[in-house]
Write a protein that holds these residues in place. Structure first.
Motif, short mmCIF file in Angstrom:
data_model
loop_
_atom_site.label_atom_id
_atom_site.label_comp_id
_atom_site.label_asym_id
_atom_site.label_seq_id
_atom_site.Cartn_x
_atom_site.Cartn_y
_atom_site.Cartn_z
N LEU A 255 0.83 -1.21 0.00
CA LEU A 255 0.00 0.00 0.00
C LEU A 255 0.86 1.26 0.00
O LEU A 255 0.50 2.26 -0.62
N VAL A 256 2.00 1.21 0.70
CA VAL A 256 2.93 2.35 0.70
C VAL A 256 3.41 2.62 -0.72
O VAL A 256 3.42 3.77 -1.19
N LYS A 257 3.80 1.57 -1.42
CA LYS A 257 4.29 1.72 -2.80
C LYS A 257 3.19 2.25 -3.72
O LYS A 257 3.43 3.11 -4.56
N GLU A 258 1.97 1.70 -3.55
CA GLU A 258 0.87 2.16 -4.40
C GLU A 258 0.52 3.62 -4.12
O GLU A 258 0.21 4.38 -5.04
N CYS A 259 0.59 4.01 -2.87
CA CYS A 259 0.33 5.39 -2.49
C CYS A 259 1.34 6.32 -3.16
O CYS A 259 0.99 7.37 -3.71
N GLU A 260 2.59 5.92 -3.16
CA GLU A 260 3.65 6.73 -3.78
C GLU A 260 3.49 6.77 -5.30
O GLU A 260 3.76 7.80 -5.93
N SER A 261 3.04 5.66 -5.88
CA SER A 261 2.81 5.64 -7.33
C SER A 261 1.70 6.60 -7.71
O SER A 261 1.77 7.29 -8.74
N ILE A 262 0.65 6.66 -6.88
CA ILE A 262 -0.45 7.57 -7.14
C ILE A 262 0.03 9.02 -7.04
O ILE A 262 -0.31 9.86 -7.87
N ILE A 263 0.83 9.31 -6.01
CA ILE A 263 1.36 10.67 -5.84
C ILE A 263 2.20 11.06 -7.06
O ILE A 263 2.06 12.17 -7.59
N ASP A 264 3.06 10.14 -7.52
CA ASP A 264 3.90 10.43 -8.68
C ASP A 264 3.08 10.62 -9.95
O ASP A 264 3.41 11.46 -10.80
N ALA A 265 2.00 9.84 -10.10
CA ALA A 265 1.20 9.89 -11.33
C ALA A 265 0.24 11.08 -11.35
O ALA A 265 0.07 11.74 -12.39
N VAL A 266 -0.38 11.36 -10.22
CA VAL A 266 -1.42 12.40 -10.17
C VAL A 266 -0.86 13.78 -9.88
O VAL A 266 -1.41 14.79 -10.33
N PHE A 267 0.28 13.82 -9.17
CA PHE A 267 0.86 15.10 -8.80
C PHE A 267 2.30 15.21 -9.33
O PHE A 267 3.24 15.37 -8.55
N PRO A 268 2.49 15.11 -10.64
CA PRO A 268 3.85 15.18 -11.18
C PRO A 268 4.45 16.56 -10.98
O PRO A 268 3.81 17.58 -11.25
N ALA A 269 5.67 16.60 -10.50
CA ALA A 269 6.35 17.89 -10.32
C ALA A 269 6.93 18.33 -11.66
O ALA A 269 7.41 17.52 -12.44
N GLU A 270 6.90 19.62 -11.88
CA GLU A 270 7.39 20.14 -13.16
C GLU A 270 8.90 20.09 -13.24
O GLU A 270 9.46 19.84 -14.30
#
Length: 261
Positions: free
Chosen positions: A176-191
């Motif tokens: 779940l930790v990994k999936e949470c981080e994947s969601i953050i990376d996918a939905v909130f990409p830093a410019e």
């Protein structure tokens, strides 16, 4: 640092509602001392047997406490993981560029709230992994102390029992930790990478008294208890199975002690 002090410090740095869920190490240690100080000729006495029974009863009660708390949190995290994904979908469908009511202002405002909630959620899951680690370590240490001081052979069979307990199995939480981080990376990409580093640093400064501070303490604890022995044994903790995310790297860069996975 001795384990008793490390545990006390970890409890103080944990979330208030978690503090009575940790191992009663001091009480167990006291019982070991009472058993070990009993005269040899009295080892078969009623008083000796009563203290030993109390020690074993407390050990089993602690395991029940760990399992109950861990499974409750695990179930809560599964539900929250699903809810945050549904929340993101609702915001995208409503205010996103292709939503039914496109609104950049509303979209950004709500997504900022979701990101903050996800960072807190991520931190709580890391805390639960640490909760499992430090309580297992405490059990292993107190059982080693018991065998050494009493001449008993309780450690191996009891640890074998512990390894089968729900609180020791953290594979689901790590996923779940990994999936949470994947969601953050996918939905909130830093410019830009620099912007990501800046945000992480600001988060640590702003959240000194929040969940982020608790997470930093937990990660340092997990690192320290694994450094306690240079040799592997049947009682050793498995390697940490947490990803090298920007969040973890930010903690490492700002930690007084380097965190090595």
């Amino acid at each position: 640092m001795k384990f008793g002090k490390r545990l006390k410090q970890q409890i103080q740095e944990s979330l208030p509602e978690w503090r009575d869920k940790y191992l009663s190490y001091k009480e167990l240690k006291k019982l070991v001392r009472l058993i070990s100080e009993a005269p040899t000729l009295l080892n078969g006495s009623l008083e000796y047997g009563k203290t030993e029974a109390e020690f074993i009863y407390l050990l089993n009660s602690e395991i029940d406490k760990f399992n109950g708390f861990f499974m409750e949190k695990e179930e809560d995290f599964i539900i929250r993981h699903m809810e945050v994904q549904q929340r993101i979908k609702r915001v995208v469908d409503l205010w996103g560029p292709n939503g039914s009511q496109p609104s950049e202002a509303d979209y950004k405002e709500e997504m900022a709230k979701i990101r903050k909630a996800m960072v807190d959620f991520h931190g709580e899951m890391v805390l639960l992994v640490n909760y499992s680690n430090i309580n297992y370590t405490g059990l292993a240490k107190i059982l080693k102390k018991y065998d050494k001081r009493t001449g008993g052979l309780l450690r191996l069979p009891f640890i074998q029992k512990v390894l089968e307990q729900p609180f020791f199995t953290t594979d689901l939480i790590s996923r779940l930790v990994k999936e949470c981080e994947s969601i953050i990376d996918a939905v909130f990409p830093a410019e830009e990478e620099a912007e990501r580093a800046k945000e992480a640093k600001e988060a640590i400064i702003v959240a000194r008294e929040g969940i982020f501070r608790n997470t930093v303490a937990a990660l340092l604890t997990m690192q320290e208890i694994r450094k306690g022995s240079s040799t592997q044994s049947p009682f050793s903790l498995p390697p940490l199975n947490l990803p090298e995310s920007d969040l973890i790297q930010a903690i490492q860069l700002n930690a007084a002690v380097p965190i090595v996975w």
